[in-house]
Design an enzyme around this catalytic site. Structure first.
Site, mmCIF file in Angstrom:
data_model
loop_
_atom_site.group_PDB
_atom_site.id
_atom_site.type_symbol
_atom_site.label_atom_id
_atom_site.label_comp_id
_atom_site.label_asym_id
_atom_site.label_seq_id
_atom_site.Cartn_x
_atom_site.Cartn_y
_atom_site.Cartn_z
ATOM 1 N N HIS A 85 0.850 -1.188 0.000
ATOM 2 C CA HIS A 85 0.000 0.000 0.000
ATOM 3 C C HIS A 85 0.887 1.238 0.000
ATOM 4 C CE1 HIS A 85 0.990 -0.516 4.226
ATOM 5 N NE2 HIS A 85 0.545 0.703 4.485
ATOM 6 N N HIS A 144 1.410 3.943 1.978
ATOM 7 C CA HIS A 144 1.852 4.732 3.116
ATOM 8 C C HIS A 144 3.377 4.818 3.036
ATOM 9 C CE1 HIS A 144 -2.013 4.198 5.718
ATOM 10 N NE2 HIS A 144 -2.061 5.291 4.970
ATOM 11 N N ASP A 185 6.033 4.589 4.875
ATOM 12 C CA ASP A 185 6.998 3.625 5.399
ATOM 13 C C ASP A 185 7.050 2.347 4.570
ATOM 14 O OD1 ASP A 185 4.359 3.396 6.472
ATOM 15 O OD2 ASP A 185 5.050 2.018 8.020
ATOM 16 N N HIS A 186 6.198 2.247 3.554
ATOM 17 C CA HIS A 186 6.178 1.067 2.695
ATOM 18 C C HIS A 186 6.573 1.366 1.250
ATOM 19 C CE1 HIS A 186 4.096 -1.535 5.695
ATOM 20 N NE2 HIS A 186 3.740 -0.340 6.142
ATOM 21 N N HIS A 190 -7.202 -2.103 5.598
ATOM 22 C CA HIS A 190 -6.408 -0.975 6.074
ATOM 23 C C HIS A 190 -7.110 0.305 5.638
ATOM 24 C CE1 HIS A 190 -2.780 0.414 7.958
ATOM 25 N NE2 HIS A 190 -2.336 1.060 6.892
ATOM 26 N N ASP A 242 0.271 -4.103 6.713
ATOM 27 C CA ASP A 242 -0.713 -3.340 7.485
ATOM 28 C C ASP A 242 -2.165 -3.764 7.237
ATOM 29 O OD1 ASP A 242 1.730 -2.158 7.736
ATOM 30 O OD2 ASP A 242 0.979 -0.110 7.639
ATOM 31 N N HIS A 266 7.547 -5.107 11.560
ATOM 32 C CA HIS A 266 6.768 -3.861 11.518
ATOM 33 C C HIS A 266 6.342 -3.466 12.928
ATOM 34 C CE1 HIS A 266 3.503 -1.032 10.387
ATOM 35 N NE2 HIS A 266 4.195 -0.878 9.274
#
Length: 304
Positions: A63, A65, A67-68, A141, A208, A266
């Site tokens: 996804h 976000h 941090d990914h 999510h 997530d 994570h």
């Protein structure tokens, strides 16, 4: 000899810490290299771990976000700098196609590598090849998210004692495998007579998400499950509110799904002691448990 291992490049969640970089995981699967969720700083972590840009054959983003995915610009530009000779396929939720395009061309550079975007538009099989079958399944999510599963086809394991008893050796073994049967001593010997079923291996990647059907679909029968455990059970309310799992929930999924090796990752920066995740998970999953650390290498378990 083939190599199947997970190279852990980062294990933090929203905020990196002194010990944990943002997400990133490279799965070495024979000749393939699948880079999952490259967060900020991935290029440097690759150098620290001895991972070359040429090792990567696919990029998979769960996804969009930060941090990914904020490591995508550095990784993609490094591919061109190192002139990666093979095409690299990128899989990501189709709703984030504009984000991927922006990340891929976040700055000016001389593009020599071939990166082929393949947005995931529906659950199911998204690629097939010598590595097996690559699947994507939806997660729960606040933004559209997918988990990924790699499934190797079932095969057969040749039995040396039966081959020897029938006098089959050398090139004739390869002929038998290719043809399915060969003539020996006036009769046809089939592959089934000199082999046994060999279940294909399975790898699952779950980031997530709250508990949902997709989590269990991905984890089912996995030889290795890499799964987020952002929170501990004491903060289960927060986990649900923000669309995450606890270590206890991840461990219960692994137990119920018949997972062989469970890799927790994570982790929220709010927890200074990673042993708490192991303690909590072992209440539900007493088998092969790994609490991931940056730059760790985790082998895929040997075949059953």
């Amino acid at each position: 000899m083939s190599t199947r291992e997970l190279v852990v490049l980062g294990t933090a969640s929203q905020t990196p810490t002194r010990r944990r970089n943002h997400n990133a995981y490279l799965l070495r699967w024979d000749g393939a290299g699948l880079l999952f969720d490259p967060g900020e700083g991935t290029q440097r972590q690759m150098i620290m771990a001895g991972v070359a840009a040429t090792d990567i054959t696919r990029i998979l983003i769960s996804h969009f976000h930060g941090d990914h995915c904020l490591g995508v610009p550095g990784v993609v530009q490094r591919m061109s700098l190192d002139r990666v000779p093979h095409p690299v396929y990128a899989h990501f939720p189709a709703s984030g196609a504009e984000y991927f395009a922006r990340l891929r061309h976040a700055s000016s550079y001389h593009e020599t590598a071939t990166v082929i975007a393949q947005p995931v538009r529906a659950p199911g099989v998204i690629a097939e090849g010598a590595f097996g079958r690559l699947e994507a399944h939806p997660l729960d999510h606040p933004v559209q998210a997918y988990g990924y599963r790699l499934v190797e086809p079932d095969g057969r394991r040749m039995l040396p004692d039966r081959l020897a008893a029938l006098g089959i050796s050398g090139p004739r073994v390869g002929e038998l495998v290719r043809e399915g049967g060969i003539r020996v001593g006036g009769r046809t010997v089939t592959v089934e007579e000199v082999s046994e079923p060999r279940p294909g291996q399975r790898f699952a990647f779950v980031m997530d998400t709250r508990l949902c059907e997709g989590v269990h679909t991905l984890a089912e029968g996995a030889d290795m499950l890499v799964i987020e455990s952002t929170f501990l059970d004491a903060d289960a309310r927060l986990a649900h509110e923000f669309g995450h799992l606890t270590a206890g929930q991840a461990a219960r999924v692994a137990r119920e799904s018949g997972v062989r090796r469970l890799v927790l990752t994570h982790f929220s920066q709010r927890y200074p002691d990673p042993t708490a995740f192991a303690t909590e998970a072992r209440r539900h999953f007493e088998s092969d448990l790994v609490v991931a650390e940056d730059l760790m290498r985790v082998p895929v378990p040997p075949r059953r």
